[in-house]
Design a protein around this motif. Sequence first.
Motif, short mmCIF file in Angstrom:
data_model
loop_
_atom_site.label_atom_id
_atom_site.label_comp_id
_atom_site.label_asym_id
_atom_site.label_seq_id
_atom_site.Cartn_x
_atom_site.Cartn_y
_atom_site.Cartn_z
N ARG A 57 0.81 -1.21 0.00
CA ARG A 57 0.00 0.00 0.00
C ARG A 57 0.85 1.27 0.00
O ARG A 57 2.02 1.24 0.35
N ARG A 58 0.19 2.36 -0.38
CA ARG A 58 0.81 3.68 -0.34
C ARG A 58 1.39 3.95 1.05
O ARG A 58 0.78 3.64 2.07
N GLY A 59 2.59 4.53 1.06
CA GLY A 59 3.23 4.89 2.32
C GLY A 59 4.10 3.80 2.90
O GLY A 59 4.82 4.04 3.89
N GLN A 60 4.07 2.58 2.34
CA GLN A 60 4.95 1.52 2.81
C GLN A 60 6.29 1.59 2.06
O GLN A 60 6.42 2.28 1.05
N THR A 61 7.28 0.86 2.58
CA THR A 61 8.60 0.83 1.94
C THR A 61 8.77 -0.47 1.16
O THR A 61 8.56 -1.56 1.70
N VAL A 62 9.14 -0.33 -0.10
CA VAL A 62 9.54 -1.46 -0.94
C VAL A 62 11.04 -1.35 -1.16
O VAL A 62 11.53 -0.33 -1.63
N THR A 63 11.78 -2.39 -0.79
CA THR A 63 13.23 -2.40 -0.95
C THR A 63 13.61 -3.32 -2.10
O THR A 63 13.08 -4.43 -2.21
N GLY A 83 2.49 4.63 -4.77
CA GLY A 83 2.73 5.61 -3.71
C GLY A 83 3.63 5.09 -2.62
O GLY A 83 3.68 5.66 -1.52
N CYS A 84 4.36 4.00 -2.91
CA CYS A 84 5.32 3.46 -1.93
C CYS A 84 6.63 4.22 -2.01
O CYS A 84 7.00 4.75 -3.06
N ARG A 85 7.33 4.25 -0.91
CA ARG A 85 8.70 4.74 -0.93
C ARG A 85 9.61 3.58 -1.30
O ARG A 85 9.37 2.44 -0.86
N VAL A 86 10.63 3.85 -2.10
CA VAL A 86 11.51 2.79 -2.59
C VAL A 86 12.92 3.01 -2.07
O VAL A 86 13.45 4.12 -2.11
N GLN A 182 -1.10 6.46 -6.95
CA GLN A 182 -1.60 6.68 -5.59
C GLN A 182 -0.75 7.70 -4.84
O GLN A 182 -1.06 8.07 -3.71
N ALA A 183 0.34 8.16 -5.47
CA ALA A 183 1.29 9.03 -4.79
C ALA A 183 0.76 10.44 -4.65
O ALA A 183 0.02 10.94 -5.50
N ARG A 184 1.18 11.10 -3.57
CA ARG A 184 0.89 12.50 -3.33
C ARG A 184 2.22 13.27 -3.32
O ARG A 184 3.26 12.70 -3.00
N PRO A 185 2.19 14.54 -3.66
CA PRO A 185 3.45 15.29 -3.80
C PRO A 185 4.35 15.23 -2.58
O PRO A 185 5.58 15.17 -2.71
N ASP A 186 3.76 15.23 -1.38
CA ASP A 186 4.58 15.28 -0.16
C ASP A 186 4.94 13.90 0.37
O ASP A 186 5.65 13.78 1.38
N ASP A 187 4.47 12.83 -0.28
CA ASP A 187 4.86 11.48 0.13
C ASP A 187 6.34 11.25 -0.18
O ASP A 187 6.86 11.75 -1.17
N ILE A 188 7.00 10.45 0.65
CA ILE A 188 8.39 10.09 0.37
C ILE A 188 8.43 9.12 -0.80
O ILE A 188 7.74 8.09 -0.80
N CYS A 189 9.22 9.47 -1.80
CA CYS A 189 9.35 8.66 -3.02
C CYS A 189 10.54 7.71 -2.91
O CYS A 189 10.43 6.53 -3.25
N THR A 190 11.66 8.22 -2.46
CA THR A 190 12.87 7.40 -2.37
C THR A 190 13.56 7.61 -1.03
O THR A 190 13.50 8.71 -0.45
N ILE A 191 14.19 6.56 -0.56
CA ILE A 191 15.13 6.66 0.56
C ILE A 191 16.45 6.13 0.02
O ILE A 191 16.61 4.92 -0.18
N ARG A 192 17.36 7.05 -0.26
CA ARG A 192 18.65 6.66 -0.82
C ARG A 192 19.69 6.68 0.30
O ARG A 192 19.75 7.62 1.07
#
Length: 545
Positions: A57-63, A83-86, A182-192
Amino acid sequence: MTAVASPFRSYVEKNLDTLDAAPDRSVLTYGPQQLTAGELAALVRRMARALAARGVRRGQTVTLLSGNQPETLAARYAANLLGCRVNHLYNGLSAEAQAAIVRDVETAALVVAPALAARAAEVTAQAPVDSVFALGPTDSTHFTDSTHFADFTGSTDATRSTAAEDLLALAAEQSAAPFPSQARPDDICTIRHTGGTTGHPKGICSTFGQMDGARGVFSESSETPDAPPARLLVCTTLAHAAGMVADSLLREGGSAVLHDGFDPAAVLAAIERERITHLFLLPPLLYQLLDHPDATRTDLSSLRCLTYGGCAASPARLADAVRRLGPVLMQFYGQNEAGGISVLAPEDHDPDHRPELLRTAGKVLPWVEVTVRDPETGRELPAGETGEICVRSDSVMQGYWKQPALTADVLRDGWLHTGDLGHLDDAGYLTIADRLKDLIVVVGGHVYTSELEDLLNSHPQVRQSAVFGVPDADRMERVHAAVVPTPDASPTAADLTALVRARRGPMYEPAHIVFLDALPLTDAGKPDKKRLRALASADTAGHQR
């Protein structure tokens, strides 16, 4: 009449728009595998539906734990479409380091390449996740229910692993119809995560809005209106800058050839065979390309833009590259924390008329503000004085993942304190002197490692060097250098220290020089100074005993 704001469209949706516009054109090549634009777009949408059907779901982290296959790119796009953060792991990290990151970013789903299934089992044994998806069939024996691995406290209790599901098989059962983001502008897109060259990796958060606003730095500076579509060769990990270059060029109608890693002979052959126009390399890899015997007999005339960056470059080697490749080099200076900062354009790579510019990182990008400040007082410094480079732009990260104190330390009053030392000149060119942490404090002053590397690299018998500080028994830092000689050359430590003494003075003289066949590199392709420092420290300790 009040204007109505356009609905937000993520970078993935815009890339899909480009793919949908010409579905029959080939966009990705991976060995014998070819994907058309339509096939890639369909795979992204099918994957998104398959992940959603399994509860992602949106807001979860996919690695991601994968290589440079087309399915890697599709999986990232699919997760971001939901809308997941990757988070994309570097494959060169240890299983323990990867597990620490998987746990830290609160991974809900791990997507793994079949070739890395055994490593994924090690990681999930130490950091269990809700779901594991493979980009194709895997040997199920990799994922057992009773594998024993030591955790960070030394415990060897059995940890239950998670069996992997074939994401491609799941996706094949889904529809390829358009799938709204499902993404929103302020959602985290990436964690690098940083490469870890100067310490423990840190998770750098960027939003979908920032990704959407990213400019096409990698292509705009080299394109003309009538130029044929860009053809990119990806030979460094998609987890690093190559992934962003691929995003930019695919959105603009280009295509990409994917290699699993960097091999100079294979890269040279691919440039000629595939008529590659765009290439991204870290400087050490550029040197390997130029030094390979095939370089002089390979047709490289298709290249329009060879972008380099990620670590300091040798002006002497850049001059050689320009003379051999023509005006195609472009230096990109940026950080994961800051985004793009400056560019040294192809026309500024003129070793015969403006050689001094090869020591700079180019001009600050028009949409970026840069100020140079005294690291201790915070006072803004005038042109020509060296201090910490501070940056303000829409691309600056939101912060470090779950590290508010560290975030507050580097983000102050709207400015990102980069940790890089440098200066601006009167013409607006930015020169990077060093990293604050790579600055070597010696008796009498400071040694800038990049400055000493440039000097060592200018010696005719030196191909490449890395300079770093190592504390001695009295905890005083000493200057160490690792040097890669040119073929059939045998420079001596005495030769090089004499050069340093004559050109920079005794303060810059290395206390120890080691000669290597090649520098160890991080997974991102940078000289691994952390490893060199550890080896030198161990050697010093051995001699002290």
